[in-house]
Design a protein around this motif. Structure first.
Motif, PDB file in Angstrom:
ATOM      1  N   ARG A  82       0.878  -1.201   0.012  1.00  0.00           N
ATOM      2  CA  ARG A  82      -0.050  -0.017  -0.168  1.00  0.00           C
ATOM      3  C   ARG A  82       0.820   1.215  -0.140  1.00  0.00           C
ATOM      4  O   ARG A  82       0.538   2.264  -0.738  1.00  0.00           O
ATOM      5  CB  ARG A  82      -0.976  -0.196   1.429  1.00  0.00           C
ATOM      6  CG  ARG A  82      -1.980  -0.970   0.971  1.00  0.00           C
ATOM      7  CD  ARG A  82      -2.947  -1.035   2.495  1.00  0.00           C
ATOM      8  NE  ARG A  82      -3.935  -2.208   2.240  1.00  0.00           N
ATOM      9  CZ  ARG A  82      -4.784  -2.414   3.327  1.00  0.00           C
ATOM     10  NH1 ARG A  82      -4.415  -1.755   4.448  1.00  0.00           N
ATOM     11  NH2 ARG A  82      -5.801  -3.210   3.095  1.00  0.00           N
TER      12      ARG A  82
ATOM     13  N   ALA B  55       0.939   4.221  -2.560  1.00  0.00           N
ATOM     14  CA  ALA B  55       0.690   5.701  -2.179  1.00  0.00           C
ATOM     15  C   ALA B  55       1.834   6.655  -2.978  1.00  0.00           C
ATOM     16  O   ALA B  55       1.691   7.840  -3.118  1.00  0.00           O
ATOM     17  CB  ALA B  55       0.711   5.900  -0.757  1.00  0.00           C
TER      18      ALA B  55
ATOM     19  N   ASP C  83      -5.750  13.957  -2.437  1.00  0.00           N
ATOM     20  CA  ASP C  83      -5.743  13.255  -1.467  1.00  0.00           C
ATOM     21  C   ASP C  83      -4.516  12.288  -1.208  1.00  0.00           C
ATOM     22  O   ASP C  83      -4.373  11.685  -0.085  1.00  0.00           O
ATOM     23  CB  ASP C  83      -7.096  12.183  -1.197  1.00  0.00           C
ATOM     24  CG  ASP C  83      -7.055  11.362  -2.167  1.00  0.00           C
ATOM     25  OD1 ASP C  83      -6.582  11.483  -3.389  1.00  0.00           O
ATOM     26  OD2 ASP C  83      -7.588  10.126  -2.211  1.00  0.00           O
TER      27      ASP C  83
ATOM     28  N   ASP D 285      -1.968  12.998   1.971  1.00  0.00           N
ATOM     29  CA  ASP D 285      -2.406  12.331   3.100  1.00  0.00           C
ATOM     30  C   ASP D 285      -2.149  10.983   3.124  1.00  0.00           C
ATOM     31  O   ASP D 285      -2.271  10.164   4.119  1.00  0.00           O
ATOM     32  CB  ASP D 285      -3.751  12.730   3.458  1.00  0.00           C
ATOM     33  CG  ASP D 285      -3.856  14.269   4.048  1.00  0.00           C
ATOM     34  OD1 ASP D 285      -2.984  14.677   4.598  1.00  0.00           O
ATOM     35  OD2 ASP D 285      -4.951  14.972   4.085  1.00  0.00           O
ATOM     36  N   GLN D 286      -2.744   9.945   1.879  1.00  0.00           N
ATOM     37  CA  GLN D 286      -2.658   8.992   1.859  1.00  0.00           C
ATOM     38  C   GLN D 286      -1.401   8.333   1.898  1.00  0.00           C
ATOM     39  O   GLN D 286      -1.155   7.371   2.609  1.00  0.00           O
ATOM     40  CB  GLN D 286      -3.180   8.595   0.338  1.00  0.00           C
ATOM     41  CG  GLN D 286      -4.704   8.534   0.219  1.00  0.00           C
ATOM     42  CD  GLN D 286      -5.370   7.634   1.075  1.00  0.00           C
ATOM     43  OE1 GLN D 286      -5.236   6.869   1.541  1.00  0.00           O
ATOM     44  NE2 GLN D 286      -6.735   8.126   1.431  1.00  0.00           N
TER      45      GLN D 286
ATOM     46  N   GLN E 251      -0.424   8.425   5.906  1.00  0.00           N
ATOM     47  CA  GLN E 251      -0.991   7.447   6.399  1.00  0.00           C
ATOM     48  C   GLN E 251      -0.354   6.024   6.152  1.00  0.00           C
ATOM     49  O   GLN E 251      -0.180   5.194   7.097  1.00  0.00           O
ATOM     50  CB  GLN E 251      -2.653   7.307   6.012  1.00  0.00           C
ATOM     51  CG  GLN E 251      -3.294   8.504   6.545  1.00  0.00           C
ATOM     52  CD  GLN E 251      -4.605   8.758   6.145  1.00  0.00           C
ATOM     53  OE1 GLN E 251      -5.445   7.651   5.657  1.00  0.00           O
ATOM     54  NE2 GLN E 251      -5.376   9.762   6.160  1.00  0.00           N
TER      55      GLN E 251
END
Length: 563
Positions: free
Chosen positions: A7, A11, A535, A538-539, A542
């Motif tokens: 992930r 990102a 976004d 921020d992704q 995170q």
């Protein structure tokens, strides 16, 4: 951990840095390096945690890397480069039973697998050898300080894919800056490293080794093994005497036979790579945020000038501003201005008959008014769009990245769109046809009267269009259009006439808004090619935090070796 690292990779991919903002060059390079580290090493290694330990033999030009690899394996598997730069592909030597671990889906996916020597830097030669113990593979990499940039980049990529660096230097090169820059990277990533001092006269081995060990300690490598391979005669097969590399071979054999030891090395290198990736992800996310904000600023400036253009255009289309010049002359010709105005001032009993007589037999004048309306609206739309485009382009050009965006598209954003006139013509004609349908529907009960037959749908819809453009103005233009209002009321009744005028104005506003909306959208297309998702920063943050949380939890439990 594997799921969250994948992930994080996604990102990072979703957070490009295309704009040339201050300081972005270094972060752009860091992003590419981090993505390559994940693709070439971390994800494949986490996917196949039990794969053989990959030992990458790297180092300085002329340090004897290929000779060392041949000596460790016990026969010639790689050819030392006699000419510099050496441009042959890297060579990976593995046990014959373990070749399946090194397919492109598991290691260095961008490199093509070949079975024979090649000079293609985009390939990697796989060499099975029973002399290599199970659980271990040795990769001969290009020089880290090669004069060929492609070799240098490939060397860095291969070292990033290693579980263990076997870094080779010589008495003549051990203090060079470039190799130490790579070793500093290894320290930052906590990569497992062993150094080999090669091609050193036997009498100088001790002295140089002591100095090199001090340099290693000062640079964070005090716990890394240091081996010495004295200078010796190389056989025709490219090998040193077996005893020269016996210590290194014994160390590797022990490591290959010790699954816990191999796992420890892999855990150290993977954990260090993951830590480095997450640490670098946050400044990359900050840079991506600046990119998003920069593009948002450009789009906001384009929105601002197009908002103003839209307000101005809608005002002009509803306050009588367009009813002047040729259009006003055509309108007055159509309604017979003097006679019709006198008629509207006459007694009520004569108004209807006088209106019919004034309009009777003038279909050509109605057609001319319709054409004049089309031309006036088309000119107004194009004029407002041209001014908006010029202002938006000027605002973008004040920033270097804005000017680059303007230059990156084949659509000339300094001018209105090439298809705008055609689109406007279609919309205005559609509006006039729409008004004709309104009239047909509203006049259903009076279509057979003398008044309606004298005027026809075309005459009434033309009058409706003129009244809609005039708006509530009370100036000379408004006065000129009053016969049209009286005409509509006379034929259709006041309530129906008012309703049709409101519908006509609303539909014209919708069509004009759509035309300028299409012009505004042209400024979105170049920005969309950069794929800047609001976004994405921020992704990325995170995703990095989730990976860090897992890494911290593993370290706290003492299970770092089971990432």
């Amino acid at each position: 951990m594997l799921t969250e690292v994948v992930r994080l990779h996604g990102a990072l991919r979703a957070a490009p840095l295309p704009l040339d903002l201050p300081g972005v060059s270094a972060l752009r390079q860091a992003r590419e390096q981090v993505i390559e580290q994940l693709e070439d090493y971390v994800i494949p290694r986490l996917t196949e945690i039990e794969a053989p330990l990959l030992v990458v033999v790297g180092g300085s030009t002329g340090a004897g890397k290929s000779t060392l690899v041949n000596t460790l394996v016990g026969h010639k598997v790689t050819t030392p480069g006699l000419l510099r730069p050496t441009t042959r592909s890297p060579v990976l030597v593995h046990h014959p039973d373990e070749g399946h671990w090194f397919g492109p889906e598991r290691l260095l996916p961008e490199l093509t697998r070949v079975a024979e020597p090649t000079h293609d830097q985009a390939s990697i030669q796989l060499v099975p050898s029973p002399q290599v113990p199970r659980g271990l593979a040795i990769l001969d990499a290009p020089d880290v300080d090669s004069v060929d940039e492609g070799n240098r980049q490939l060397a860095a990529q291969l070292l990033s894919a290693a579980d263990l660096w076997l870094f080779v230097t010589s008495a003549a090169r051990y203090s060079d800056q470039v190799p130490w820059e790579h070793l500093r990277t290894a320290v930052e990533r906590n990569t497992a490293v062993a150094l080999v001092l090669s091609r050193t006269p036997a009498d100088d081995v001790t002295t140089v080794s002591v100095h090199l060990a001090r340099m290693m300690a000062a640079r964070g490598l005090k716990d890394s093994p240091l081996f010495a391979v004295p200078q010796g005669e190389v056989s025709e097969d490219g090998l040193l005497p077996t005893s020269y590399a016996a210590e290194i071979r014994d160390w590797l054999d022990v490591l290959a036979a010790d699954s816990a030891g191999r796992r420890s090395v892999v855990s150290q290198t993977v954990a260090g790579a993951v830590r480095t990736v997450t640490r670098k992800a946050f400044p990359i996310a900050d840079a991506a945020q600046l990119q998003v904000e920069a593009v948002a600023g450009l789009l906001a400036s384009a929105d601002e000038v197009h908002d103003e253009a839209q307000r101005s255009l809608l005002a002009a289309a509803g306050d009588g501003s367009l009813l002047r010049g040729d259009l006003l002359a055509r309108w007055q010709e159509f309604v017979g201005s003097g006679e019709l105005l006198r008629s509207t001032e006459a007694k009520v009993g004569f108004v209807r008959e006088r209106l019919v007589n004034a309009i009777k037999g003038k279909p050509q004048q109605a057609e001319r008014v319709g054409v004049a309306i089309e031309m006036a609206l088309e000119a107004a739309v194009v004029d407002h769009a041209e001014r908006a485009a010029a202002q938006a382009a000027a605002a973008w050009s004040t920033e270097e990245y804005g000017a680059r965006l303007l230059a990156s598209t084949t659509d000339d954003l300094t001018r209105a769109g090439r298809a705008l006139r055609t689109r406007t013509e279609k919309e205005v004609r559609g509006w006039l046809e729409e008004l004709a349908e309104f009239v047909r529907h509203e006049a259903a009960d009076v279509r057979h009267t003398a008044r309606f037959l004298a005027l026809g749908v075309r005459g009434l819809s033309t009058a409706l269009a003129a009244v809609a453009l005039a708006g509530p103005a009370a100036d000379a233009t408004g006065t000129a259009v009053r016969p049209g209002e009286s005409l509509l009321e006379t034929v259709l009744g006041r309530a129906a006439a008012d309703r049709l005028v409101d519908q006509a104005r609303g539909n014209l506003e919708r069509r004009l808004t759509g035309l300028l909306g299409g012009e505004r959208a042209r400024y979105l297309a170049p920005a969309e090619q950069w794929q800047l998702r609001p976004d994405a920063p921020d992704q990325l943050r995170q995703a990095a935090r989730r990976v860090d949380d897992l890494r911290f939890a593993a370290a706290k439990k003492g299970t770092g070796g089971h990432l």
